[in-house]
Write a protein that holds these residues in place. Sequence first.
Motif, PDB file in Angstrom:
ATOM      1  N   LEU A 164       0.825  -1.214   0.000  1.00 58.54           N
ATOM      2  CA  LEU A 164       0.000   0.000   0.000  1.00 58.54           C
ATOM      3  C   LEU A 164       0.852   1.254   0.000  1.00 58.54           C
ATOM      4  N   GLY A 165       2.171   1.080   0.023  1.00 64.74           N
ATOM      5  CA  GLY A 165       3.064   2.228   0.006  1.00 64.74           C
ATOM      6  C   GLY A 165       3.321   2.821   1.374  1.00 64.74           C
ATOM      7  N   ARG A 166       2.893   2.135   2.435  1.00 64.09           N
ATOM      8  CA  ARG A 166       3.087   2.671   3.785  1.00 64.09           C
ATOM      9  C   ARG A 166       4.404   2.186   4.367  1.00 64.09           C
ATOM     10  N   CYS A 167       5.049   3.047   5.112  1.00 66.75           N
ATOM     11  CA  CYS A 167       6.369   2.768   5.654  1.00 66.75           C
ATOM     12  C   CYS A 167       6.291   1.669   6.717  1.00 66.75           C
ATOM     13  N   THR A 168       7.141   0.662   6.573  1.00 71.98           N
ATOM     14  CA  THR A 168       7.193  -0.431   7.548  1.00 71.98           C
ATOM     15  C   THR A 168       8.434  -0.343   8.429  1.00 71.98           C
ATOM     16  N   PHE A 169       9.506   0.295   7.945  1.00 72.53           N
ATOM     17  CA  PHE A 169      10.684   0.547   8.765  1.00 72.53           C
ATOM     18  C   PHE A 169      11.473   1.668   8.117  1.00 72.53           C
ATOM     19  N   ALA A 170      12.305   2.326   8.932  1.00 76.56           N
ATOM     20  CA  ALA A 170      13.168   3.400   8.436  1.00 76.56           C
ATOM     21  C   ALA A 170      14.362   3.502   9.365  1.00 76.56           C
ATOM     22  N   ASN A 171      15.515   3.830   8.811  1.00 75.89           N
ATOM     23  CA  ASN A 171      16.690   3.970   9.657  1.00 75.89           C
ATOM     24  C   ASN A 171      16.891   5.440  10.063  1.00 75.89           C
ATOM     25  N   PRO A 172      17.743   5.709  11.051  1.00 75.71           N
ATOM     26  CA  PRO A 172      17.946   7.089  11.518  1.00 75.71           C
ATOM     27  C   PRO A 172      18.397   8.035  10.409  1.00 75.71           C
ATOM     28  N   ALA A 173      19.229   7.543   9.471  1.00 76.00           N
ATOM     29  CA  ALA A 173      19.692   8.406   8.384  1.00 76.00           C
ATOM     30  C   ALA A 173      18.527   8.872   7.530  1.00 76.00           C
TER      31      ALA A 173
END
Length: 892
Positions: A164-173
């Motif tokens: 669906l294009g929704r964020c599941t994880f992201a790093n600090p950078a």
Amino acid sequence: MSELSENLLQFSAVPTFVIDSSHRVIVWNRACEELTGVKAADMLGTAASWKAFYAEKRPVLADIVLDGSIGELSSLYKEYTRSPLAPEALQAEGWYPSLNGRERFIFFDAAPVHNAGGKIIAVIETLQDITERKWAEEELRRNEEHIRLLLESTAEAIYGVNLLGRCTFANPACARVLGFSHPDELIGKNMHLLIHHSRPDGTPYPVEECPMYQAFRENDGVHVDGEFLWRADGTGFPAEYWSYPQRSGDKVVGAVVTFLDITERKRAEAELLKATAAAEAATRAKSEFLANMSHEIRTPMNAAMGMLYLMQQTELTDKQKNYLSKARSASASLLGIINDILDFSKIEAGKLEMEAIPFRLGTVLKNLGDVASANILGKPVELVINTGADVPDDLSGDPLRLGQVLLNLTNNAIKFTEQGRVSVGVRLAASRDNQVELCFSVQDSGIGMTAEQQAKLFNAFSQADTSTTRRYGGTGLGLAISKQLVEMMGGAIRVASEPGQGSTFGFTARFACRGAAEAALPGAGAQRSDPAGLAAPSHDAEGFAGVHVLLVEDNPINQEVAREILEGRGVQVDVAGNGAEAVELLTSSGICYDAVFMDVQMPVMDGLEATRRIRADKAFKTLPIIAMTASAMPSDLDLCLRAGMNDQVTKPIDVPELFAALRRWTRPDAVTTFEPFGEALVAGEEPGLPDHLPGIDLSGALRRLGSAPFLRRLLLSFRKENRETRDRLRSALARGDRELARRIVHTVKGVGGNLDLTDLCGTALALEQALQGEDAGTLQSALAEFEEKLSRVLEVIGTLEQAAAATAGTPEKPLPDTPPVDRERIAPLARELATLLDANNMNALGVWAQLKPMLAGTAPERLEAAMNGLDFRAARKILGTISEAVKIDLPL
């Protein structure tokens, strides 16, 4: 406990033991023995069940349930809890360093057994070895921790999205570059709407056009350099990013995106481009100035040299003659330097053009010998020029520039050779399609060069001897100019040398043989434009008169298209309807074909098998076989080559490509005028086409086929041929015969490509790919789309049907007085045509193409309409009428 219950516990696969109300072991089953290594005989009747698990006495979980008090269990088990199924039962787990000699992780479940009065009379405890699962969980935890550390420490911004294009994880950078304080602020957000919603100018960026989503839309990775992303504060920045599909097993569940802020890189690139443009502009201005000064500089130099020459013809003293001789020599050297500089400047400015004029190589070499011999100046140096016996003399190219390169290299060789020999050689390196590649060499026995000197030899203003006391003069431009001239002639220059051992300069150059360039000679006639590539052959290099080919193609429309195109250039064409017919024709007809055009996918016998059988006969080892296929993938070409084919051309037919392949493998002899059989057919005007037909690229088809009436006839034939295609395709799929279904669709795609049925071809390709897959949903969708497009195309072509039917259905009129005909030439063709029509053989179309030009009148027009509609019965009847009129007997 009852005997039955005890037996059930005893033979259970689950390790189990039971203690009674006195904590004595009353059951210790075999599975428990295997897990703990303790025999039942050592346990039964004792209150020492703890010995199987602990080195010192301590209660087991069953003891605690029996006593009814949990107490402090943290020292006994890693984790423990009440059972969700029974409030009095307990569950616990923990590591055991040496259980039966191995470290194990055990899950315990202890539950009380009550009598009729509700009193606990026993406790049953089961054991489950979950060591492997715990190890896997620990490994997973360590991996997740490792990945977390990697994501947190990398400078690249990384995030993941679901379908669906929704964020599941992201790093600090990622959070830092996008202006967020913590990655958690991105979780659950639609990343396209958050950071990729608009283009740099503020216009909306629709999500369906977003390349990042290509990763899971098309199940393929994507790399984009120069997109624009937006920060949390509304400011934007250029970014380079990579997006790859995220899979769970074979299923795509999302995408992982990595991106970088490339603001500084873009700024540096812009500055570099600006500086480069300025430098190039300055260089171009300098070169253009020098190139444009050619006339102004040479004119006064020529005048000065002319005056010096005239002055030498007057009465002069010996001293004056000496002065004038030195002045003329210095002027000649100065003019040579000026010419080098101007030539170099012209090349740099792109103003030096190579000519393509006829010349004799022998004349160039004779001039070289004359000039170079005069430059030897009495030194004991022998000049030898050798030409290979197979080197052609009549060429087309730029003899002035060829002579300039040869003279420069030869003069250099003479200059650096005090005694010995300078040899100039010419040999044939390659010859193909009336083009030759010649290899020239200039070898001397002079002073030679070091590797360091050779490395900078072809640089402008560079010389082997750069010292202030150098012995040999020159500008250092001659070799730089020669290198560029050679490259403009399609070749390359090289050098091999050793100090004291002499040098060898070699270069290659490409030229047209004179025979291939006659059309460009003065008086040979003006060149004509033929964008469709279908002009009738004449005395030009594109004719193929005398070339005889076998066309192997099962589809009548494709046969007609290829035949019309080939015969339009003078090629004689025979047709085979499948691979088996081709093998039979080649091996039994006695005809020596110049080439075979072989369709790959055909019924009865495909092109690959036919080629293998042809190659098995030694007589056809060198026969050129060219694949004609609707697929141009490298893997398909590899299959064709491995089967024994020489080359490949694609369908839809690309006319220049078709004739380029034919010329590569047949090398036709001198072109002769193509003479049609007999008198030309005096036909009535055929109906043309409307300006537009939905789903058909008429302009593209006309460029390929060259004739609106011809295209119209092919479209009508396509409609007739494919009326039953939907039913045949459905029937094949119902029987599970996907190979037949794929062949049906492939044929429609190939024919439709030749007729530029653009919408239909796209859906045919999608269906062909779906038939090779296993996704039933994709197949049904592709099938429905194909059937819809096919029905639409047949409906559109149907609008032309009425006129065709009217033409075909015109009542037969009495034959007018026919002009004299050549019965001796017509009779065998008419009889052959009658036999083929009786047998419903598609080769009748080829025979009719030969017979048609010999006839005149309206009856041949009706026969033409019947042949185009593949109505062989009607065609046979009309042929009988024509034969009676010209008094030719046909077979019964």
